[in-house]
Scaffold this active site. Structure first.
Site, short mmCIF file in Angstrom:
data_model
loop_
_atom_site.label_atom_id
_atom_site.label_comp_id
_atom_site.label_asym_id
_atom_site.label_seq_id
_atom_site.Cartn_x
_atom_site.Cartn_y
_atom_site.Cartn_z
N GLY A 1 0.81 -1.20 0.00
CA GLY A 1 0.00 0.00 0.00
C GLY A 1 0.85 1.25 0.00
O GLY A 1 2.05 1.22 -0.29
N SER A 2 0.22 2.38 0.34
CA SER A 2 0.91 3.67 0.29
C SER A 2 2.03 3.78 1.30
O SER A 2 3.03 4.45 1.07
CB SER A 2 -0.11 4.80 0.54
OG SER A 2 -1.16 4.76 -0.40
N THR B 1 -13.49 5.10 3.03
CA THR B 1 -13.55 4.74 1.62
C THR B 1 -14.82 5.34 1.03
O THR B 1 -15.91 5.14 1.57
CB THR B 1 -13.56 3.20 1.48
OG1 THR B 1 -12.39 2.67 2.09
CG2 THR B 1 -13.58 2.80 0.00
N ASN C 1 -11.62 -5.13 4.16
CA ASN C 1 -11.06 -5.13 5.51
C ASN C 1 -11.62 -6.24 6.39
O ASN C 1 -11.44 -6.22 7.61
CB ASN C 1 -11.30 -3.78 6.18
CG ASN C 1 -10.29 -2.73 5.74
OD1 ASN C 1 -9.31 -3.07 5.08
ND2 ASN C 1 -10.53 -1.49 6.09
N LYS D 1 -15.38 -2.20 5.26
CA LYS D 1 -15.59 -2.53 3.85
C LYS D 1 -15.20 -3.98 3.64
O LYS D 1 -14.55 -4.60 4.48
CB LYS D 1 -14.75 -1.61 2.96
CG LYS D 1 -13.26 -1.59 3.26
CD LYS D 1 -12.54 -0.57 2.38
CE LYS D 1 -11.05 -0.49 2.75
NZ LYS D 1 -10.35 0.52 1.91
N LYS E 1 3.50 -6.70 8.86
CA LYS E 1 3.14 -5.43 8.22
C LYS E 1 4.26 -4.43 8.47
O LYS E 1 4.53 -4.07 9.62
CB LYS E 1 1.82 -4.92 8.78
CG LYS E 1 1.28 -3.65 8.14
CD LYS E 1 -0.08 -3.32 8.72
CE LYS E 1 -0.69 -2.09 8.10
NZ LYS E 1 -2.04 -1.79 8.66
#
Length: 382
Positions: free
Chosen positions: A68-69, A223, A193, A190, A90
């Site tokens: 991800g970012s 989101t 997740n 969402k 992570k």
């Protein structure tokens, strides 16, 4: 005079208060000398963690599960581990966190992961840091995302069968109960997740936006397709936003698509449809399911199911769950049979994850600009 006596069973009380076994138990959030989190004390007074003996240098990376970012998620194993246990690691880049003003967010995520205790929410095994990155060592949830499950199992013109949708929504409802009893708004609910564990139960991950909210908070985040009207209109929000997002998730599972998204539309047009509550429920959706969706997707949070007087109990008691044979007491103990269990051949099997990359050269995320001593101090004790 006549006397009326009411008797409450332990199960009735625990429906409201949670597990009574935790009462009187001291389980503070602590850190050891190495900065590893600890959530309880051993009988001898020493500090205990789920993975207290693991060091960052002991971890061997196998596959890159996601990127991800701010960093990456790895499938890793412990060099000295003989039982085949693997973890998800992570890694999050410090410089990128500083540049985006997200240091407080990742520290809050780590602390919440360390103290929450629900079979439907991800927990933290250990945490580490080096000069450039912070790391969260997490259990592997081998079934992949609920988003991928929907895409792989939905019918041609609609979503998954109602009993399957009800089961996965019930898992999320249990997770929200645990969050909300502790005044925590999750704020990023969402399909992506929610991961499916080895037994087929859903588990909420990624607590980067979760926050203790006693009244209201005004940060615009989340989101776009799942944002509640009060977030878009900047009127302040609380845990009620999670029940709006739950309604969007439920609609997606039943229908196979988002209630508010239209191909080719702009984000502004999307937000208008959300605020004006413009969505249509197909005729094939059963009346009780449609009523459940309408009750969750209420524009005003004071009228939204889950944010009424009985809170989460109103959601659990809805007739849609009864029609689909959801027993929440059995679900809490994972005594229900899940509708689908992932086929996991080995501990390193990542076949249920999409976009798994071959192993790169670095465990972390490098960045050219080094942190100053003052900046490093912001991550002290991680």
């Amino acid at each position: 005079d006549a006397l009326t006596t009411w008797i409450l069973s332990r199960d009735d009380i625990e429906d409201v208060l949670g597990d009574l076994g935790r009462l009187g138990q001291v389980k503070p959030f602590l850190r050891d000398a190495n900065g590893t989190h600890n959530s309880q004390m051993s009988p001898g007074g020493g500090l205990v963690t789920r993975a207290s003996k693991v060091k960052l240098s002991d971890l061997r990376q196998h596959k890159l599960l996601g990127q991800g970012s701010f960093g990456k998620v790895w499938l890793v194993s412990h060099n000295g581990n003989k039982d085949g246990t693997v973890h998800a690691l992570k890694s999050i880049n410090k410089r990128r966190l500083l540049d985006s003003h997200q240091v407080e967010s990742v520290i809050r995520e780590k602390e919440l992961l360390g103290v929450l205790n629900s079979p439907f929410i991800l927990h933290l095994d250990a945490s580490f840091q080096d000069a450039e990155n912070v790391y969260l060592l997490l259990p592997v949830i081998p079934g992949g995302e609920l988003y991928s499950f929907l895409r792989n199992h939905k019918r041609h013109d609609r979503g998954v069968p109602p009993p399957i949708a009800a089961f996965h929504i019930a898992c999320v409802v249990e997770a929200l109960r645990h969050f909300h009893q502790r005044q925590i708004a999750y704020r990023d609910l969402k399909l992506e997740n929610v991961l499916i564990d080895a037994m087929g139960f859903g588990k909420i991950v990624d607590l980067g936006f979760a926050k203790i909210v006693s009244d209201k908070t005004y940060t615009f985040l989340g989101t776009p397709e799942y944002l509640a009207p009060e977030v878009i209109m900047a009127r302040g929000h609380n845990k009620a936003v999670d029940y709006w997002s739950l309604g969007v998730m439920c609609y997606e599972l039943l229908v196979g698509m988002s209630p508010f998204y239209l191909d080719g539309s702009t984000q502004v047009e999307l937000f208008k449809r959300i605020v004006l509550r413009k969505f249509k429920i197909p005729d094939y959706v059963e009346p009780t399911a449609a009523a459940f969706l309408h009750a969750l997707l209420q524009r005003h949070p004071d009228n939204r199911l889950g944010n009424l007087r009985r809170g989460n109990l109103d959601v659990r008691d809805h007739s849609w769950f009864l029609e689909n044979n959801i027993d929440f007491r059995a679900l809490q103990k994972k005594q229900m049979e899940a509708p689908w269990k992932p086929n996991v051949k080995t501990p390193l099997d990542s076949s249920n994850f999409e976009n798994v990359w071959a192993i790169p050269t670095s465990l972390g995320v490098a960045h050219s600009k080094r942190l100053t001593a003052e900046e490093q101090q912001m991550f002290k004790g991680f």
